[in-house]
Design an enzyme around this catalytic site. Structure first.
Site, short mmCIF file in Angstrom:
data_model
loop_
_atom_site.label_atom_id
_atom_site.label_comp_id
_atom_site.label_asym_id
_atom_site.label_seq_id
_atom_site.Cartn_x
_atom_site.Cartn_y
_atom_site.Cartn_z
N SER A 152 0.83 -1.21 0.00
CA SER A 152 0.00 0.00 0.00
C SER A 152 0.87 1.26 0.00
CB SER A 152 -0.89 0.00 1.24
OG SER A 152 -0.07 0.04 2.40
N CYS A 179 -3.27 -4.50 -8.14
CA CYS A 179 -2.82 -3.10 -8.20
C CYS A 179 -3.05 -2.52 -9.58
CB CYS A 179 -1.34 -3.00 -7.84
SG CYS A 179 -0.28 -3.77 -9.05
P1 NAD Z 1 0.27 -3.58 2.90
O1 NAD Z 1 0.96 -2.31 2.64
O2 NAD Z 1 -0.73 -3.65 3.99
O3 NAD Z 1 1.35 -4.73 3.22
C1 NAD Z 1 2.51 -4.88 2.43
C2 NAD Z 1 3.63 -5.42 3.31
O4 NAD Z 1 3.93 -4.46 4.32
C3 NAD Z 1 3.27 -6.72 4.01
O5 NAD Z 1 4.37 -7.59 3.96
C4 NAD Z 1 2.96 -6.28 5.44
O6 NAD Z 1 3.30 -7.26 6.40
C5 NAD Z 1 3.83 -5.05 5.62
N1 NAD Z 1 3.22 -4.07 6.54
C6 NAD Z 1 1.90 -3.89 6.80
N2 NAD Z 1 1.73 -2.88 7.67
C7 NAD Z 1 2.96 -2.39 7.95
C8 NAD Z 1 3.42 -1.33 8.79
N3 NAD Z 1 2.60 -0.57 9.49
N4 NAD Z 1 4.75 -1.09 8.83
C9 NAD Z 1 5.62 -1.85 8.11
N5 NAD Z 1 5.22 -2.89 7.32
C10 NAD Z 1 3.91 -3.16 7.25
O7 NAD Z 1 -0.37 -4.05 1.49
P2 NAD Z 1 -1.33 -5.28 1.22
O8 NAD Z 1 -2.68 -4.97 1.77
O9 NAD Z 1 -0.67 -6.54 1.56
O10 NAD Z 1 -1.40 -5.22 -0.40
C11 NAD Z 1 -2.32 -4.43 -1.11
C12 NAD Z 1 -1.69 -3.13 -1.55
O11 NAD Z 1 -0.54 -3.39 -2.34
C13 NAD Z 1 -2.60 -2.32 -2.45
O12 NAD Z 1 -2.50 -0.97 -2.10
C14 NAD Z 1 -2.05 -2.55 -3.84
O13 NAD Z 1 -2.32 -1.53 -4.79
C15 NAD Z 1 -0.60 -2.64 -3.55
N6 NAD Z 1 0.11 -3.33 -4.62
C16 NAD Z 1 0.86 -2.58 -5.47
C17 NAD Z 1 1.51 -3.18 -6.54
C18 NAD Z 1 2.32 -2.38 -7.51
O14 NAD Z 1 3.08 -2.97 -8.26
N7 NAD Z 1 2.19 -1.07 -7.54
C19 NAD Z 1 1.40 -4.57 -6.72
C20 NAD Z 1 0.63 -5.31 -5.81
C21 NAD Z 1 -0.01 -4.68 -4.75
#
Ligand code: NAD
Length: 513
Positions: free
Chosen positions: A241, A296
């Protein structure tokens, strides 16, 4: 669920398999008492649990990677390439078995799960040609007897932090190319669905990745922060995210690391009235509602231009035909959302859209499902028309099967709306006019552009080039850009003397003119 025994540890306290860490080539039990359940999102069945690794375990994984780097960086190219060749063969051989695990823990359909793995597999295939990709450059005789050339050297321990929505493809964007370039790696998969990622890692070891070259720690915020702060981690690849990606970028950059963060999106499709109507409606439905909108690169906004504004009823009819259900059923088009929290968030945003005055053309909340699926995190295809910038459904990434329809009088207006949105992951135009398509590709300020292609994710010959608010860092995953990310370019200027040269003291500055 069929298990691979050594990936799991003790079955206490509630007789559920606990996912192991991978450190120094061994799958080991974590000492952590903080455990996160891994849940089948179609039924709420708890499949396993994942430990949040302790600070000592993160240190041990990084130390193993650091130690392994000493020999791995000196390992010949051909050896590294052969391991990738074996890895891609193993992934292909085990494709349907791994896809089944992916569907069970993530929810997407088996076809989408296979697609998830195959898109990652293509990056592994690309990593097999790292010899060519990592070639340096040479200019002969840049001054009298002086040659200049570049070396692309690995940088050391790299870390990867991955999201839940592509638990195979995104880890495979990262560790194969990093390792093929001569780095060692610490992977932190999503705590929501790490099982399939562990299967990939297991196959990488079977392919010959030596102990310590690839390590895995599980966890959330604390583990991510520890990787961002660790002095021995030289580079971080993050996908997830925008909120978390921005934090990771800032924290790791301040610690002097290279960072690439691919983040959230709000992808707009512009529909020009001369587009092929059937193909466009199919493409919009597939790209908005497929994988339950948890991509995404999902198309979450359709900007209908001029006469195309009349296509809304046809789009609604198309969306109504999609079948909602468990991913492992052959008839399912739209699987569950990843968690109860995700479902509640999407439902709340739909309610907010109605409050904000958008027209709810199709309401996918609380679809009727049989048996155990009643407990699942399902939301069916949902369509809003009359959406305007400023509304919550437009401003936020919903990450569910919700399509917002925005209207525009002209193509110029549609382009201006798309460019005014801060995200820049992907966009598409549907038209039969070459001139309109060319104008679009020229004027649109989004890094990945589809022309009659709804989800324009590039193949690994190219790089993933999301832009603006969807990305932090200059270099994207895979392709040529990631080779630059995972290597340090060293430029050598060299002069050699014949044995019979009788020059005086060697001039330390070279005159170029
Ligand atoms: P997320 O940001 O919640 O989690 C991603 C990673 O960060 C996970 O491994 C998680 O454990 C870790 N994380 C979560 N909270 C954290 C915090 N407070 N501090 C540090 N690390 C933390 O994302 P998600 O819900 O797993 O995935 C969905 C998101 O990913 C969507 O916003 C989507 O658009 C994005 N995404 C982007 C792409 C791209 O290429 N641009 C590809 C796939 C997904």
């Amino acid at each position: 669920m069929s298990t691979t025994p050594h990936l799991y540890g003790s079955h206490s306290p509630v007789s559920r398999p606990t996912v192991r860490l991978l450190i120094q080539g061994e799958f080991v039990d974590s000492r952590s008492t903080e455990l996160h359940p891994i849940v089948n999102p179609a039924t709420q069945e708890v499949l396993a649990q994942v430990p949040m690794a302790t600070p000592e375990e993160v240190d041990a994984a990084v130390a193993a990677a650091r130690q392994a780097f000493v020999t791995w960086k000196a390992t010949p190219l051909a050896v590294r390439m052969r391991i990738m060749l074996r890895f891609q063969a193993l992934l292909r051989e085990h494709l349907s078995r791994i896809a089944h695990v992916l569907t069970l823990e993530q929810g997407k359909t088996l076809a989408d799960a296979e697609g998830d793995i195959v898109r990652g597999l293509e990056v592994v295939e690309h990593a097999c040609s790292v010899g060519t990709l990592q070639l340096g450059e040479l200019a002969e005789n840049v001054a009298n007897g002086v040659d200049t050339y570049t070396l692309r050297q690995p940088i050391g321990v790299c870390a990867g932090i991955t999201p839940f929505n592509f638990p195979a493809m995104i880890p495979l964007w990262m560790f194969p190319m990093a390792i093929a370039c001569g780095n060692t790696f610490v992977l932190k998969p999503s705590e929501q669905d790490p099982l399939v990622t562990m299967r990939l890692v297991e196959l990488a070891l079977e392919a010959g990745v030596p102990p310590g070259v690839l390590n895995v720690v599980h966890g959330g915020e604390h583990v991510v922060n520890a990787l961002c702060d660790h002095p021995d981690v030289k580079a971080i690849s993050f996908v997830g995210s925008t909120r978390v990606g921005t934090h990771v970028y800032e924290r790791a950059s301040l610690n002097g690391k290279r960072v690439q963060c691919m983040m959230g999106a709000k992808n707009h499709a512009i529909v020009v009235p001369d587009a092929n109507k059937e193909q466009t409606l199919n493409a919009l439905a597939g790209a908005a509602f497929g994988a339950a909108g948890q991509r995404c690169m999902a198309l979450s906004v359709a900007v209908l231009v001029g006469e195309a504004r009349k296509w809304v009823p046809d789009l609604v009819a198309r969306a109504k035909k999609l079948s909602v259900g468990a991913g492992d059923s052959a008839s399912t088009d739209v699987g569950p959302l990843i968690s109860c929290a995700a479902r509640e968030r999407v439902e709340a945003l739909i309610a907010r859209g109605v409050e904000d005055g958008a027209q709810l053309e199709l309401d996918g909340r609380i679809p009727s499902l049989p048996g155990a699926l009643k407990e699942g995190n399902f939301v069916g295809p949902t369509i809003f028309s009359g959406v305007r910038p400023g509304m919550s459904v437009y401003e936020q990434e919903i990450f569910g099967p919700v399509l917002c329809i925005v209207e525009a009088e002209t193509m110029d207006e549609a382009i201006a709306i798309t460019n005014a949105n801060p995200n820049g992951n992907g966009t598409a135009i549907f038209t039969q006019s070459g001139a309109a398509a060319r104008k679009f590709e020229e004027e649109i300020e989004v890094g990945q552009v589809g022309i009659n292609v709804p989800i324009p994710v590039p193949v690994p010959l190219f790089s993933f080039t999301g832009s603006r608010g969807s990305k932090l860092g200059d270099l994207g995953p895979y392709g040529k850009q990631v080779v630059l990310f995972y290597t340090q370019t060293k430029t050598v200027t060299a002069r050699w003397f014949d044995d019979d040269t009788t020059a005086g003291p060697v001039n330390t500055t070279i005159r170029l003119h």
